[in-house]
Design a protein around this motif. Structure first.
Motif, short mmCIF file in Angstrom:
data_model
loop_
_atom_site.label_atom_id
_atom_site.label_comp_id
_atom_site.label_asym_id
_atom_site.label_seq_id
_atom_site.Cartn_x
_atom_site.Cartn_y
_atom_site.Cartn_z
N SER A 122 0.81 -1.22 0.00
CA SER A 122 0.00 0.00 0.00
C SER A 122 0.84 1.27 0.00
O SER A 122 0.39 2.32 0.47
CB SER A 122 -0.97 0.01 1.20
OG SER A 122 -1.85 -1.09 1.14
N THR A 125 -0.46 4.36 -4.81
CA THR A 125 -1.89 4.55 -4.93
C THR A 125 -2.33 4.43 -6.38
O THR A 125 -1.49 4.36 -7.29
CB THR A 125 -2.29 5.94 -4.37
OG1 THR A 125 -3.71 6.01 -4.26
CG2 THR A 125 -1.79 7.07 -5.28
N ALA A 274 1.48 6.69 -2.37
CA ALA A 274 0.22 6.75 -1.63
C ALA A 274 0.27 7.80 -0.53
O ALA A 274 -0.79 8.23 -0.03
CB ALA A 274 -0.12 5.38 -1.05
#
Length: 348
Positions: A122, A125, A274
């Motif tokens: 993560s 993004t 992200a």
């Protein structure tokens, strides 16, 4: 992966074929103007309020400088660029992530495996919505580089210009061959891997090459520089944009390139942080990079090929029959240590 390979084959056919696989650098380009993306007013305002975007890129300094200048001219937003090769970039980003956050808003690298890791963690993004060939939610191919061989056009007679990899073993080239180290990156090493595993060439090719006492350098740009200066007469793995960069500053430089009977392809991918400090400017930059304007800025002047096809100034692709689409950086990574060990052993 299958979709990527199919798209790459379509790109090659769409971009055109280099006659005989060799010729003047940048000769296989076209001219014209291209549009930029239609920017959403809200996104544009937010991006302008941030005022800057930071980019880590493994492409050439010239390409990244072109990106920065063209984007700032289009939107008035400053681009802070850090150019670094794939291996050091991956190490740098991994270290920054361990420290809490990747510093760059945008990353552009050929190291797809690391991009996949960052997506899974993560750290990247989703890209903004845009129609663009072979893109995924998180990654877009922003540059396609076909790997070739450089030669010095003053030192190599036209009859001796290599057409196959066996031609590179010409005794006339003894002591005058320059090799970029496979340590540069797995993507850079795809050509070595393809030859190493090819039944027509294999280990025997490298043993014969070693007998010619080539010089191994640790920077891909040095391969082009040494061939252009005449310190070497043949060099590989050749990334055509390195030759283009020399020609841009020294048009009379005697460096050309040739696609031989085995060609590999190394795409560069773009992803967004992200935790970007300038998320709106990053999204705008991504939209622009996936537009014809961004693709021409990055790949123009014959530096590389584009997923959008034969755009003005971009490099035409080689004969698709020569391209080993199955050889990827991921495949090289599996046996990367063995490839490096082989080089260290025979190219002392």
């Amino acid at each position: 992966m299958a979709g990527f390979m199919q798209g790459m084959r379509g790109l090659v056919v769409a971009a055109g074929v280099l006659a005989a696989g060799a010729g003047p650098l940048a000769a296989q380009t076209v001219t014209g103007s291209v549009p930029g993306p239609a920017a959403d007013a809200k996104l544009l305002a937010a991006a302008k309020a941030e005022g800057k975007v930071s980019v880590y890129g493994t492409s050439s300094v010239v390409a990244l400088k072109s990106d920065a200048e063209a984007f700032e001219k289009a939107y008035g937003i400053r681009v802070n660029v850090t150019q670094v090769t794939s291996g050091p970039m991956t190490a740098r980003v991994d270290q920054e992530i361990r420290a809490g956050r990747m510093n760059a808003d945008v990353v552009m690298t050929a190291d797809r495996h690391s991009l996949y890791r960052w997506i899974a963690a993560s750290e990247l993004t989703r890209l903004p919505a845009a129609k663009y060939p072979e893109r995924t939610d998180y990654l877009a191919h922003i540059q396609v580089v076909y790997q070739a061989v450089f030669y010095n056009s003053q030192a190599v007679a036209s009859a001796d210009v290599p057409k196959t990899w066996n031609d590179v073993l010409n005794p006339k080239f003894s002591g005058k061959i320059v090799l970029g180290s496979p340590r540069i990156s797995p993507a850079y090493s795809e050509l070595y891997y393809a030859l190493w595993k090819d039944p027509q060439y294999g280990q025997a090719f490298f043993d014969k090459l070693a007998a010619l006492k080539p010089r191994v350098v640790q920077n891909n740009a040095m391969v082009a520089q040494l061939v252009a200066s005449g310190e070497g007469v043949v060099g590989f793995t050749a990334l055509p944009y390195d030759g283009i960069n020399i020609k841009t500053s020294s048009p009379a430089a005697p460096i050309e390139y040739s696609y031989l009977d085995v060609v590999t392809v190394a795409p560069t991918f773009m992803g967004l942080n992200a935790k970007a400090q300038n998320p709106n400017a990053a999204r705008l930059f991504a939209l622009w990079m996936m537009s014809p304007a961004g693709q021409v800025a990055h790949n123009g002047s014959g530096r590389a090929s584009s997923m959008l096809g034969n755009l003005p100034g971009t490099l035409a692709a080689p004969d698709p029959k020569r391209v080993r689409f199955d050889v990827t950086a991921e495949k090289v990574s599996i046996e990367y240590s063995g490839l490096i060990a082989m080089f260290d052993r025979i190219f002392k």
